[in-house]
Enzyme design. Structure first.
Site, PDB file in Angstrom:
ATOM      1  N   GLU A  58       0.472  -1.604   0.390  1.00 24.62           N
ATOM      2  CA  GLU A  58      -0.098   0.208   0.347  1.00 24.62           C
ATOM      3  C   GLU A  58       0.636   1.473  -0.019  1.00 24.62           C
ATOM      4  O   GLU A  58       0.548   2.082  -0.872  1.00 24.62           O
ATOM      5  CB  GLU A  58      -0.461   0.311   0.986  1.00 24.62           C
ATOM      6  CG  GLU A  58      -2.249  -1.076   0.937  1.00 24.62           C
ATOM      7  CD  GLU A  58      -1.847  -2.590   1.293  1.00 24.62           C
ATOM      8  OE1 GLU A  58      -1.055  -3.136   2.249  1.00 24.62           O
ATOM      9  OE2 GLU A  58      -2.836  -3.001   1.503  1.00 24.62           O
ATOM     10  N   HIS A  64     -10.818  -5.329   9.908  1.00 30.45           N
ATOM     11  CA  HIS A  64     -11.756  -4.691   8.590  1.00 30.45           C
ATOM     12  C   HIS A  64     -12.364  -3.835   8.570  1.00 30.45           C
ATOM     13  O   HIS A  64     -13.664  -3.965   7.055  1.00 30.45           O
ATOM     14  CB  HIS A  64     -12.129  -6.149   7.298  1.00 30.45           C
ATOM     15  CG  HIS A  64     -10.619  -6.920   6.838  1.00 30.45           C
ATOM     16  ND1 HIS A  64      -9.769  -6.504   7.743  1.00 30.45           N
ATOM     17  CD2 HIS A  64     -10.574  -7.240   5.936  1.00 30.45           C
ATOM     18  CE1 HIS A  64      -8.598  -7.043   7.499  1.00 30.45           C
ATOM     19  NE2 HIS A  64      -8.904  -7.109   6.133  1.00 30.45           N
TER      20      HIS A  64
END
Lengths: 325, 319
Positions: free
Chosen positions: A60, A129
């Site tokens: 990322e 998440h």
């Protein structure tokens, strides 16, 4: 007017941009061959090829940073996170680079970049998440943050985000990807920084955004059944947020409840509440009420998660507690 | 640009960097420069040698020890000094400071102060060069300290997978601030062999020898322009001064510093030019006189420049 899903509305905006502007390209994990974790980019690789739909390694920091570099050089990247929780890994790049570069360079640099990410809880993904970090990013100067609640807004906001010359973070409520709505055929855009009064009324103002609009509308329906005239405002943009529209509404209704689907503490509505306190207190007949999800890490178990998530009943309780309606 | 080199000009540039940094130190002591100030003193041959091989379409990305790279890239010495003084005439109108020097017109893309944070930015610039099918490349400077950040691995891998036109240039000065690299890195002080993991061609060079640095960089640049993807150079170099002006250098002995100072490019290189018959001593003296004056004038320019208008606070936040 034809109905499409929020997912397809986002895809339409991206596809239009890829077709009309050769400097637009996409990067992200599994956006190409796989078609995107939430299928927003499904089919784009086949149509636009691997130079413009770039599958990245699970890195990322590197691909967000590379997007920033490409934007600095004049391209218009659209970078996808598979989850907004994964943005934490790349916060250094988003904040220290994307948002700060223009200021640090004395205006020499602009970063015309879109960062997209599904956000929010509700499907039992557990603590790592299910978070909603658009609220953190909304604090950072040098970038914009938007969060659509329906397909119409998703298309209009994404069109504006891609054309914007600044980093724009588009937080996409994961639970709403399949939400359907009517979309006109024209190429309308939605101005970033402007809220939308989605329902006009005179007794109380409910303010929310993103997934929070669903319980907000449910609560508004119930209040309407009881004869309460409800005004509903969809923030649409979290940074900058449109305090003027909210103040105007409160001047009319004299009552307000701020509804955040994210955890309550430190959310965008805390800022809205503070601003209202400062510039609209003489118009209010009661306290600025806030509703949000419970301030705990997101639990996995369905029963626990549903209890933590704010819902329409929480909104009704706040309306009753604050204003006796 | 490649091939022909003005060897005397390389000396001029290195001497300019040295004198500029000396002036910075003096003005820091006077309180005219504040914040963190990291001097490039001792490392001149690396930046000057490497950047001398580049063309106008190339990007230069640096770290927080960035004055030398900026000057080698041709950033205006007056505006650079003014930025350090926090003045309106500075490269970033006084909003950046020493660690955040930018001159986009010159392809000088910062000045980045989060260790290793500039690596993916550089990869992205290179990606744009590749995407637009230009013949430009990006050179990215970083120190040995940057190699222990996760983003170092991420960027090496991404650049290699996408065959980006980027030259990773490691300035290994043996210390991450006050920590010897040997104390915090498994595998010793050589980084270039590790590049085999990424199939990135890598070379080691004497960072105190400007011509050697130039030669190694020319070779790497030619390969990149030939479409061979990322290249890696590790220059062994040394800063003769502390990490920043706040550093008392308790972590290393003066003997080690003195050993490196014997290889000071500001002394060694002109002597070599004289021996090779490339320059005469009066030419060297003349360069020194001229550069001393340039630096003195830069300080004067910075001192006389106005503070930024307070209204500037709200400018340049958004485009």
């Amino acid at each position: 007017m034809p109905e499409i899903t929020l997912r397809d509305a986002l895809k339409r905006a991206i596809k239009e941009a890829l077709e009309s502007d050769p400097s637009v390209f996409m990067m992200g994990e599994d956006i190409g061959e796989y078609g995107g974790a939430y299928a927003v980019t499904d089919g784009l690789l086949k149509k636009f090829g691997p130079d413009r739909i770039k599958d990245t390694p699970i890195s990322e920091q590197a691909f967000v940073g590379a997007g920033i570099g490409a934007a600095v050089a004049g391209l218009r990247p659209i970078v996808e996170f598979m989850s907004i929780s994964f943005s934490l890994v790349a916060f250094d790049q988003i904040v220290n680079m994307a948002a700060n570069l223009r200021y640090m360079s004395g205006g020499q640099i602009s970063v015309p970049m879109v960062i997209r990410a599904p956000t929010g809880a509700g499907v039992q993904l557990g603590a790592t998440h299910s978070q909603s970090f658009e609220t953190w990013l909304a604090e950072v100067p040098g970038m914009k943050v938007v969060c659509p609640s329906n397909p119409y807004d998703a298309l209009g906001l994404m069109r504006s985000a891609i054309k914007d010359n600044n980093p724009v973070f588009v937080a996409e409520p994961a639970l709403l990807y399949g939400e359907k709505g009517e979309i006109p055929d024209d190429d309308y855009e939605i101005e970033i920084g402007k809220a939308d009064v989605t329902r006009e009324g005179s007794d109380i103002t409910l303010v929310s955004y993103g997934y929070g609009m669903r319980p907000t509308n449910e609560a508004a329906d119930k209040l309407t059944e009881r004869g309460v005239s409800v005004e509903v405002i969809d923030l649409r943009s979290l940074s900058p947020f449109d305090i003027d529209s909210i103040v105007s509404s409160v001047q009319k209704t004299n009552r307000v409840v701020l509804i955040d689907n994210a955890r309550r503490n430190g959310g965008v509505m805390a800022e809205v509440a503070a601003d209202l306190q400062q510039c609209a207190s003489e118009w209010l007949d009661g306290p600025v009420m806030r509703v949000g999800s419970v301030d705990v890490p997101w639990p996995y178990s369905r029963s626990l998660e549903q209890e933590v998530l704010m819902d329409a009943d929480d909104v009704l309780v706040a309306v009753a507690e604050g204003y006796g309606l | 640009m490649t091939g022909k080199v003005d060897r005397l000009d390389l000396f001029r540039q290195m001497y300019l960097v040295r004198q500029f940094e000396i002036a910075c130190g003096e003005n820091y002591s006077k309180g005219l420069i504040r914040g963190f100030l990291h001097l490039y003193t001792g490392q001149e041959a690396t930046g000057v040698g490497a950047i001398s091989t580049l063309g106008d379409n190339d990007y230069v990305v640096s770290h927080y020890r960035d004055h030398g790279h900026a000057l080698a890239r041709g950033v205006d010495v007056n505006r650079l000094m003014a930025e350090l003084f926090g003045r309106a005439t500075g490269t970033s109108k006084g909003k950046g400071g020493s660690m955040h020097i930018f001159d986009v017109a010159k392809g000088f893309m910062g000045g980045h102060a989060i260790v290793a944070g500039q690596l993916p930015l550089a990869a992205g610039l290179a990606l744009a060069q590749q995407y637009n099918k230009t013949d430009g490349l990006t050179i990215c400077f970083f120190g040995d300290g940057a190699t222990n950040q996760g983003i170092y691995h991420e960027t090496m891998n991404l650049a290699a997978v996408w065959k980006l036109p980027i030259l990773f240039f490691l300035e290994n000065n043996m210390y991450g601030m006050g920590t010897s690299i040997e104390r915090v890195r498994a595998g010793g002080i050589d980084f270039y062999p590790g590049m085999a993991t990424y199939e990135i061609p890598a070379a080691e060079v004497d960072g105190m020898d400007v011509l050697a640095v130039r030669e190694a960089t020319e070779l790497a640049v030619a390969r990149i322009r030939n479409g061979e993807g990322p290249q890696f150079i590790e220059a062994k170099t040394f800063r003769f001064v502390g990490h920043s002006l706040a550093d008392g250098q308790k972590y290393r002995g003066q003997e080690e510093v003195k050993e490196w100072e014997r290889r000071d490019p500001i002394n060694v290189y002109p002597t070599r030019l004289l021996e090779m018959g490339i320059a005469k001593s009066d030419q060297i003296d003349q360069i020194k006189t001229e550069v001393d004056e340039v630096v003195a004038k830069a300080v004067e320019f910075a001192e006389q420049s106005p503070e930024p208008e307070l209204s500037e606070i709200h400018n340049d936040v958004l485009a």
